[in-house]
Design a protein around this motif. Structure first.
Motif, PDB file in Angstrom:
ATOM      1  N   PHE A 130       0.819  -1.222   0.075  1.00 53.92           N
ATOM      2  CA  PHE A 130       0.006   0.095   0.003  1.00 53.92           C
ATOM      3  C   PHE A 130       0.985   1.190   0.072  1.00 53.92           C
ATOM      4  CE2 PHE A 130      -3.042  -3.203   1.807  1.00 53.92           C
ATOM      5  CZ  PHE A 130      -3.962  -3.043   1.035  1.00 53.92           C
ATOM      6  N   GLU A 131       0.321   2.305  -0.431  1.00 55.07           N
ATOM      7  CA  GLU A 131       1.056   3.446  -0.948  1.00 55.07           C
ATOM      8  C   GLU A 131       1.811   4.050   0.298  1.00 55.07           C
ATOM      9  OE1 GLU A 131       3.103   6.053  -3.218  1.00 55.07           O
ATOM     10  OE2 GLU A 131       1.876   4.444  -3.769  1.00 55.07           O
ATOM     11  N   ASP A 132       1.156   4.030   1.797  1.00 54.34           N
ATOM     12  CA  ASP A 132       1.918   4.535   2.919  1.00 54.34           C
ATOM     13  C   ASP A 132       2.707   3.622   3.391  1.00 54.34           C
ATOM     14  OD1 ASP A 132      -0.922   2.995   3.156  1.00 54.34           O
ATOM     15  OD2 ASP A 132      -0.193   3.037   5.087  1.00 54.34           O
ATOM     16  N   ARG A 230      -8.421  -1.722   4.955  1.00 53.14           N
ATOM     17  CA  ARG A 230      -7.653  -1.535   3.664  1.00 53.14           C
ATOM     18  C   ARG A 230      -8.703  -1.970   2.701  1.00 53.14           C
ATOM     19  NH1 ARG A 230      -2.989   1.529   4.029  1.00 53.14           N
ATOM     20  NH2 ARG A 230      -1.403   0.341   5.274  1.00 53.14           N
ATOM     21  N   PRO A 231      -8.512  -1.402   1.341  1.00 57.33           N
ATOM     22  CA  PRO A 231      -9.481  -1.972   0.203  1.00 57.33           C
ATOM     23  C   PRO A 231      -9.175  -3.302   0.031  1.00 57.33           C
ATOM     24  CG  PRO A 231      -8.175   0.043  -0.322  1.00 57.33           C
ATOM     25  CD  PRO A 231      -7.564  -0.462   0.978  1.00 57.33           C
ATOM     26  N   GLY A 232     -10.452  -4.137  -0.040  1.00 57.84           N
ATOM     27  CA  GLY A 232     -10.312  -5.631  -0.220  1.00 57.84           C
ATOM     28  C   GLY A 232     -10.406  -6.192   1.024  1.00 57.84           C
ATOM     29  N   ASN A 233     -10.328  -5.667   2.119  1.00 54.84           N
ATOM     30  CA  ASN A 233     -10.277  -6.201   3.575  1.00 54.84           C
ATOM     31  C   ASN A 233     -11.905  -6.682   3.820  1.00 54.84           C
ATOM     32  OD1 ASN A 233      -7.735  -6.090   3.369  1.00 54.84           O
ATOM     33  ND2 ASN A 233      -7.653  -5.285   5.416  1.00 54.84           N
ATOM     34  N   GLY A 234     -12.059  -7.741   4.714  1.00 56.34           N
ATOM     35  CA  GLY A 234     -13.434  -8.129   5.129  1.00 56.34           C
ATOM     36  C   GLY A 234     -14.117  -6.763   5.912  1.00 56.34           C
ATOM     37  N   PRO A 235     -15.413  -6.701   5.838  1.00 63.01           N
ATOM     38  CA  PRO A 235     -16.010  -5.984   6.592  1.00 63.01           C
ATOM     39  C   PRO A 235     -15.980  -6.233   8.211  1.00 63.01           C
ATOM     40  CG  PRO A 235     -17.528  -7.223   5.935  1.00 63.01           C
ATOM     41  CD  PRO A 235     -16.414  -7.569   5.266  1.00 63.01           C
ATOM     42  N   LEU A 236     -15.811  -5.049   8.987  1.00 61.96           N
ATOM     43  CA  LEU A 236     -16.129  -5.325  10.208  1.00 61.96           C
ATOM     44  C   LEU A 236     -17.468  -4.787  11.016  1.00 61.96           C
ATOM     45  CD1 LEU A 236     -12.838  -3.180  11.304  1.00 61.96           C
ATOM     46  CD2 LEU A 236     -13.096  -5.593  11.193  1.00 61.96           C
ATOM     47  N   MET A 247      -7.468   1.722  11.578  1.00 63.13           N
ATOM     48  CA  MET A 247      -6.877   2.809  10.917  1.00 63.13           C
ATOM     49  C   MET A 247      -7.002   2.424   9.320  1.00 63.13           C
ATOM     50  SD  MET A 247      -3.172   3.748  12.532  1.00 63.13           S
ATOM     51  CE  MET A 247      -2.584   2.136  11.973  1.00 63.13           C
ATOM     52  N   THR A 248      -7.151   3.240   8.557  1.00 60.88           N
ATOM     53  CA  THR A 248      -7.101   2.840   6.928  1.00 60.88           C
ATOM     54  C   THR A 248      -5.490   3.310   6.491  1.00 60.88           C
ATOM     55  OG1 THR A 248      -7.811   5.299   6.447  1.00 60.88           O
ATOM     56  CG2 THR A 248      -9.366   3.669   6.726  1.00 60.88           C
ATOM     57  N   ASP A 249      -4.814   3.814   7.445  1.00 62.80           N
ATOM     58  CA  ASP A 249      -3.481   4.304   6.613  1.00 62.80           C
ATOM     59  C   ASP A 249      -2.401   4.366   7.754  1.00 62.80           C
ATOM     60  OD1 ASP A 249      -1.234   6.301   6.016  1.00 62.80           O
ATOM     61  OD2 ASP A 249      -2.734   6.590   4.108  1.00 62.80           O
ATOM     62  N   PHE A 250      -1.240   3.876   7.715  1.00 64.89           N
ATOM     63  CA  PHE A 250      -0.345   3.819   8.671  1.00 64.89           C
ATOM     64  C   PHE A 250       0.021   5.159   9.139  1.00 64.89           C
ATOM     65  CE2 PHE A 250       2.139  -0.340   7.384  1.00 64.89           C
ATOM     66  CZ  PHE A 250       1.154  -1.172   7.851  1.00 64.89           C
ATOM     67  N   HIS A 251      -0.049   6.440   8.305  1.00 69.33           N
ATOM     68  CA  HIS A 251       0.008   7.655   8.682  1.00 69.33           C
ATOM     69  C   HIS A 251      -0.777   8.061   9.912  1.00 69.33           C
ATOM     70  CE1 HIS A 251       1.770   8.195   4.565  1.00 69.33           C
ATOM     71  NE2 HIS A 251       2.673   8.891   5.350  1.00 69.33           N
ATOM     72  N   GLN A 252      -1.799   7.252  10.098  1.00 68.29           N
ATOM     73  CA  GLN A 252      -2.492   7.860  11.304  1.00 68.29           C
ATOM     74  C   GLN A 252      -1.999   7.280  12.336  1.00 68.29           C
ATOM     75  OE1 GLN A 252      -6.023   5.890   9.176  1.00 68.29           O
ATOM     76  NE2 GLN A 252      -7.194   7.067  10.461  1.00 68.29           N
ATOM     77  N   LEU A 253      -0.997   6.456  12.565  1.00 66.83           N
ATOM     78  CA  LEU A 253      -0.442   5.966  13.881  1.00 66.83           C
ATOM     79  C   LEU A 253       0.592   7.078  14.442  1.00 66.83           C
ATOM     80  CD1 LEU A 253       0.246   3.710  15.982  1.00 66.83           C
ATOM     81  CD2 LEU A 253       1.856   2.688  14.357  1.00 66.83           C
ATOM     82  N   LYS A 254       0.208   7.653  15.471  1.00 65.12           N
ATOM     83  CA  LYS A 254       1.210   8.550  16.446  1.00 65.12           C
ATOM     84  C   LYS A 254       1.779   8.062  17.440  1.00 65.12           C
ATOM     85  CE  LYS A 254      -0.299  11.389  13.072  1.00 65.12           C
ATOM     86  NZ  LYS A 254       0.647  11.814  11.859  1.00 65.12           N
TER      87      LYS A 254
END
Length: 256
Positions: A130-132, A230-236, A247-254
């Protein structure tokens, strides 16, 4: 909805691969089909090599354990006294059965990893990320965090994926790799073992995965956990979204 940010004081970031760093479609639509398409060719070309013999021995032992455990649908692998062509066909039948059943046995993952070496080195396959992922891993490393991988894929296969990724060779960013030799990914003890091997308390590790059962096991061991959406992952479910940070993106981890 996934949180805007997830804040952690963890020293170690433990990453799943499929559905977390890498799309599920890459694994299911490229890596697995490659094995099925090229299995006979691989067996024929590497027959009698020590690595191949070890792979077949491991598969044979797994098949024997399966049948002992009452899994009578597990195709047996013929003994070394049998004709080569017949042994090869029995291996193909067993591997096809395991893969169609989505099994995660160490023996199967070992063979797959060895086959993917050729695919990556010949540039027949380039590993998706994934891009991130690459940029965040580099940032985390600069922050002094240790990055580790825990995947059902063999350690060899994990290293190949990060060496031959679409973002180049990222293996120097990874401190340690774990596979199912430490235990199953839905078992709490596996995560306790990982913490012990890393020499830290479980709460000093944050585990990122797309699988709720894995997050639950890691959480029970005392780890911090976050589920990747992530795109393609099973629903929660609504309950799961309330129970776990996402999270949808690693940038969200602080980090604190």
């Amino acid at each position: 909805m996934p949180a805007a940010t997830v804040t952690s004081n963890a020293k170690i970031i433990l990453l799943d691969i499929e559905g977390t760093t890498t799309s599920i479609s890459f694994v299911k639509d490229e890596l697995f089909p490659y094995v099925l398409r090229n299995l006979k060719h691989h067996l024929d070309n590497h027959w009698n090599e020590p690595e191949m013999m070890a792979d077949i021995d491991a598969l044979r032992e797994q098949a024997e354990r399966d049948r002992t455990d009452g899994i009578l649908s597990a195709p047996p692998i013929l003994s070394t006294e049998s004709v080569q062509s017949e042994i090869i066909q029995s291996v193909i039948s067993n591997v096809e059965w395991q893969m169609s059943s989505d099994r995660k046995t160490t023996a199967l993952k070992q063979l797959q990893g060895h086959m993917w070496v050729d695919a990556y080195e010949k540039k027949e396959i380039e590993a998706h990320l994934f891009e991130d992922v690459a940029s965040c891993m580099k940032t985390w490393k600069k922050l002094g965090k240790s990055i580790c991988i825990y995947s059902s894929g063999s350690v060899a296969a994990q290293k190949l994926l990060f060496k031959y990724s679409v973002k180049g060779d990222l293996t120097e960013l990874i401190s340690q790799n774990f596979d199912t030799r430490v235990g199953g990914k839905k078992e709490t003890k596996s995560y306790s073992t990982i913490a012990e091997q890393l020499g830290v308390m479980p709460n000093e590790i944050i585990f990122l995965t797309d699988i709720v059962e894995e997050a639950r096991a890691a959480k029970a061991a005392g780890m911090q956990t976050t589920i990747m959406v992530r795109p393609g992952n099973g629903p929660l479910t609504v309950q799961q979204l309330e129970e776990y940070e996402t999270m949808t993106d690693f940038h969200q981890l602080k980090f604190e």
